[in-house]
Structure formats: C-alpha cells, structure tokens
Design an enzyme around this catalytic site. Structure first.
Site, mmCIF file in Angstrom:
data_model
loop_
_atom_site.group_PDB
_atom_site.id
_atom_site.type_symbol
_atom_site.label_atom_id
_atom_site.label_comp_id
_atom_site.label_asym_id
_atom_site.label_seq_id
_atom_site.Cartn_x
_atom_site.Cartn_y
_atom_site.Cartn_z
ATOM 1 N N CYS A 22 1.792 -13.759 -26.151
ATOM 2 C CA CYS A 22 2.689 -13.286 -26.237
ATOM 3 C C CYS A 22 3.767 -14.446 -27.477
ATOM 4 C CB CYS A 22 2.796 -12.557 -25.380
ATOM 5 S SG CYS A 22 2.106 -10.766 -24.979
ATOM 6 N N HIS B 187 4.488 -26.296 -23.692
ATOM 7 C CA HIS B 187 3.236 -25.791 -22.804
ATOM 8 C C HIS B 187 2.670 -26.576 -21.862
ATOM 9 C CE1 HIS B 187 -1.154 -24.498 -23.822
ATOM 10 N NE2 HIS B 187 -1.064 -25.317 -24.957
ATOM 11 N N HIS C 51 24.004 -13.618 -27.588
ATOM 12 C CA HIS C 51 22.802 -12.549 -27.315
ATOM 13 C C HIS C 51 21.602 -13.747 -26.271
ATOM 14 C CE1 HIS C 51 25.969 -10.198 -29.564
ATOM 15 N NE2 HIS C 51 25.231 -10.897 -29.639
ATOM 16 N N HIS D 131 11.596 -12.459 -24.262
ATOM 17 C CA HIS D 131 10.472 -11.244 -24.546
ATOM 18 C C HIS D 131 10.045 -9.878 -23.156
ATOM 19 C CE1 HIS D 131 6.653 -10.045 -24.497
ATOM 20 N NE2 HIS D 131 5.598 -11.117 -23.943
ATOM 21 N N HIS E 253 11.071 -0.285 -22.330
ATOM 22 C CA HIS E 253 11.612 0.863 -22.368
ATOM 23 C C HIS E 253 10.780 1.703 -23.747
ATOM 24 C CE1 HIS E 253 13.480 5.849 -22.603
ATOM 25 N NE2 HIS E 253 13.026 4.928 -20.733
ATOM 26 N N ASN F 284 5.712 -3.077 -24.179
ATOM 27 C CA ASN F 284 5.403 -5.112 -24.167
ATOM 28 C C ASN F 284 4.490 -5.023 -25.610
ATOM 29 O OD1 ASN F 284 4.398 -6.937 -24.610
ATOM 30 N ND2 ASN F 284 3.560 -7.700 -22.258
#
Length: 488
Positions: free
Chosen positions: A220, A299, A383, A387, A416, A420
């Site tokens: 993702c 990573h 802001h 994710h 909502h 995802n």
C-alpha cells in the site's frame, strides 16, 4: 470524614470534603499560559535569524546614509587600484552562482490528479466496526453468483480503474498523452503479461521512447515509491511530464477460505485508483496545485517479523490470500519511528529540533527513564493524509503523533466512503481536503503510507495556490454529507 455544608446564593448548598480537596481540577489558566509560552518559544527560535538581522540592517543603512560624495569617490579609487582582484572575485561569484543553479535539483510540480469513482452498481455493504460505510465498491466479478475471479475479469477491473482515472486527468489538464515522457504504474497483487503499464501505452498510444515502469508486490505504500521514482526520472529528463498511476486489483485477490488472519483484507480492501500528472517544466508552476518538497522511504525488510507481517500465502486448503500478523501495528510503529527520524530534520522548525536534541541528551546522560520528546509535527504540516489502511492504523497514528480529530478526518472519511483503496487512498484523502476548501496557498501536506515488506514512506507537498476541488472530484456528489459520525 468531615463535611461542611454552607447555604449560599439563596439556599444552594456547597459541599466540601477531604476527597474534594484532593480532587482539585487542573489549573487551566496555567495550562493556557504554558501553551502561549511554548508558542512564544517556537516563534522566537524560528524567527531568531530575522530578529537579529533587523538591527544589523538598521546599522548598515545608517552607516551608508552617512557616506559623503568624497567617501564614495575614495571607494571607487580603491576598486580601480585593485581591479584585478575585483574582477577575479566577481567572476568567481558568477561562476559559483551558475554552478549552484545548474546543479540544484529541478522542481517537480503536481499539475493535477484524478481519482477513479466506480459506478454505484459496484457498491457493497460491510460491517461498521471496520470503519467502512455502505458505499464502498467491489469489482463486478465478485457481485456474480458464484464469483468469477478470472484473468479476463481482473484485466477488466484494472482497465476500468486505470483508464477511468486517466481519462479524467487528460480531460482536466488538456495534456496530449504523447507528451508524456515517464510512466510509472504500481499494483501490488496483479501483474499480468503484458504489464499494466503496457496496457496504458497501448490504450493511449504513448510515444515509443516513453520511460515506463511497472511496480509490483510493494504494498500500500507503493504510491509514494512511484512518486519518488518519477521525481528521480524528472531530474534526469528535462522539460517533460511524468504520469503516476496507483491502483490495486481485487478480482483475483479475494480470499475464499476460512483462515481468520487472511479474511481481514476482505473486510477492508475496495476498488479504487488514482492518476497523477507531474512536470518539471517551469512554465507549469502557475497552473500546478503543489510542489514536491521531500520524499522519505524506510524499509524494515531486514527484520524477519517485519518481512513476514503482511504475507501472501496459501492456507491449508490451498486457498490463496494475504495474511496479516498480530504484530502488524507494533511493526508499523517501528517503521514510522525510523521514517520520522529521517523526515524530522527536513521539515521540523529548529525550535522542535532543539527540544528533541536536549531531551535526547538529558535521557542519555542523566535519566534513562525520561520519556522521549515527541516532536510536534503539527508545527511542520497543515494537513495529514494518513493511509486509510484500517481504523486501527489511523487510531495509532492519531495517538502517537498527538493529532486532533480534524487532522485525521480526511483519512477516516476516506476509509468510510471508499474503504482501503491501497496505494491510492492518500489521493482520495487529499481530494477530501480540497473538496472541503481547506487547502490554502503555502499549506504543507504530509502523505504517509505503510506497505508490505515492511515499508513506511512519506511525501511532503506545498500548495502553490489556494487549491480548488478537481473537476469530477470523487467527493463531488457526497462531500456535503461528510464528516459523518462514526460509532465503534
């Protein structure tokens, strides 16, 4: 236990006990005062150079104003007597300026982006505890009885999402697809041959020398990785455009087994995708929405637990799915810590860095039990696009970064409304902030994503103008209903 009852204000009773004395409310006046002391400290440290520069400039202007014509003439004579040195220093300054200008990184502008809005026919209800609403989308193949997770159906899903987002992007920006010099596509779990990037080249007839990349299996957080790769390519290739397409494929990656750890993704992942147009052309600055400031990639794959915490495998019955470890949130926290350790010095005001350094030194030298100082990233960003990996992910970052409900509103509402959507979720969140009219010129945005491997990646943008919602925004028809109240 003593109690004293005294009638006051026409008969009302004030009760005081020893317990009441011990349960005094906090001194809110002192708390407010400390808040302003901290704000004053940050302002002083941040603007210290300017505050010191003002009196120096005042002294310099005063001294210059006292110079007479004779003084100026003497300076001119001095320059004439040292003409060689003057010319050498001037040439050196010009050469140094030229080298600096030529060697500094090229600015990368985000001209525009679009997010795919699936048709209503693909909506599917889901449990409220997951944080998803009743308007998220599943691919057409999973609406069939029985489902048909075929290669053809998976290709159809990818085409609908990618081409839908790109069609909107090209329509909004009036860009000819043949002007694109760099193409980066990321999709973690669906990597057919020919590749997804080749499908785009074929569909839009991109030019033969386009630099195309197809990233797979990177989870993702691959959206930020794609942005970072496109940025690097734009440093090499002058005067061109780069398009980044971020998506995920649900059709062939729905888990049909019964293993609990592998069923969770079924409750979270939904159809979605985004297309982003980047440019290194100076003339595009005026019409661009944002400028890319930083990308930071972390990573943790060298650690076995981190490597295995999100793992595609088969269950005992041969059903393929993605298993999520119970250690996922702890590993995500470690990855976040490593990421912000690198990002912090790049974005935090010097006042926060001083506080962090002083606390670290004090902890090392005097008190090992002293809690580490958590930098206030709200001083660096206006802001936050976290994710939308799930309710727990958003909750954890809200707590650890000490964010308010408003700061995580975009993430919660995206989860909502759309679920995802993997690597594209941070763009639905940015679109939410724009749709609410909150993005002002100079605002800084932090996009942060987590992915298998395990990775934590950040992108920092600055708004070049007061940003209006994109034409055909995915929130266009529902933004007035948000935010909604979530009861868990």
């Amino acid at each position: 236990m003593e109690a004293a009852n005294e009638p006051v204000n026409g008969g009302s009773v004030q009760i005081r006990t020893e317990n009441n004395e011990r349960r005094k409310l906090p001194n809110f006046l002192q708390s407010v005062n400390m808040k302003y002391v901290k704000l004053g400290y940050h302002y002083l440290i941040t603007h210290l150079f300017k505050l010191c520069l003002v009196p120096l400039m005042a002294v310099l202007v005063t001294e210059i104003s006292r110079l007479t014509t004779d003084d100026l003439y003497q300076i001119w004579l001095h320059l004439q007597y040292n003409l060689v040195a003057f010319i050498f220093l001037s040439a050196l300054a010009i050469f140094g300026s030229t080298v600096y200008i030529m060697s500094r990184p090229r600015s990368v502008y985000l001209v525009d982006y679009s997010c795919y809005l699936p048709p209503e026919s693909l909506q599917r209800k889901i449990l409220e505890r997951s944080g998803l609403g009743e308007e998220t989308y599943l691919p057409e193949a999973l609406h069939c009885i029985p489902p048909r997770p075929t290669m053809m159906a998976a290709r159809e899903e990818s085409e609908q999402v990618m081409f839908g987002a790109l069609d909107k992007l090209f329509e909004n920006t009036k860009i000819n697809p043949r002007d694109i010099g760099v193409l980066v596509v990321n999709c973690s779990l669906f990597n057919p041959t020919p590749s997804l990037s080749a499908m785009i080249v074929n569909k839009y007839k991109l030019r033969g020398n386009v630099k195309s990349f197809n990233l797979g299996g990177m989870g993702c957080s691959a959206g930020v990785i794609s942005i970072d790769l496109a940025k690097d390519m734009l440093q090499v290739h002058r005067n061109t455009y780069a398009v980044v397409v971020s998506t995920e494929n649900i059709t062939q990656n729905w888990y049909f087994g019964n293993k609990k750890a592998m069923l969770i993704p079924n409750c979270l992942f939904r159809v979605g995708g985004s297309a982003i147009l980047l440019s290194n052309k100076g003339k595009d600055r005026r019409r661009s929405k944002y400028k890319l400031v930083h990308t930071v990639r972390t990573h943790k794959g060298a650690v076995e637990k981190a490597f295995n915490c999100v793992y595609q495998e088969q269950d005992d019955n041969g059903k393929t799915g993605v298993s999520l470890s119970k250690d996922l949130m702890a590993i995500a926290g470690e990855a976040l810590k490593a990421n912000i350790t690198t990002l912090g010095p790049l974005v935090l005001p010097i006042s926060e860095q001083i506080l962090f350094f002083m606390t670290l030194v004090t902890k090392k030298l005097f008190n090992s039990k002293l809690k580490p100082y958590i930098p206030d990233f709200k001083l660096a960003f206006d802001h936050f696009c976290i994710h939308a990996g799930g309710r727990a992910v958003i909750d954890e970052l809200e707590k650890n970064l000490q964010l308010s409900q408003t700061h995580v509103e975009a993430s919660r509402m995206t989860l909502h409304r759309f679920g995802n959507t993997s690597s594209s979720s941070i763009w639905y969140e940015l679109a939410y902030i724009e749709a609410k009219g909150r993005m002002k010129k100079g605002n800084r945005v932090w996009q942060i994503a987590f992915g298998s491997g395990f990775k934590c990646n950040s992108a920092v943008w600055v708004a070049l103008n007061n940003v209006k919602p994109s034409v055909s925004s995915p929130w266009e028809h529902c933004i007035d209903r948000y935010p909604v109240k979530l009861d868990f």
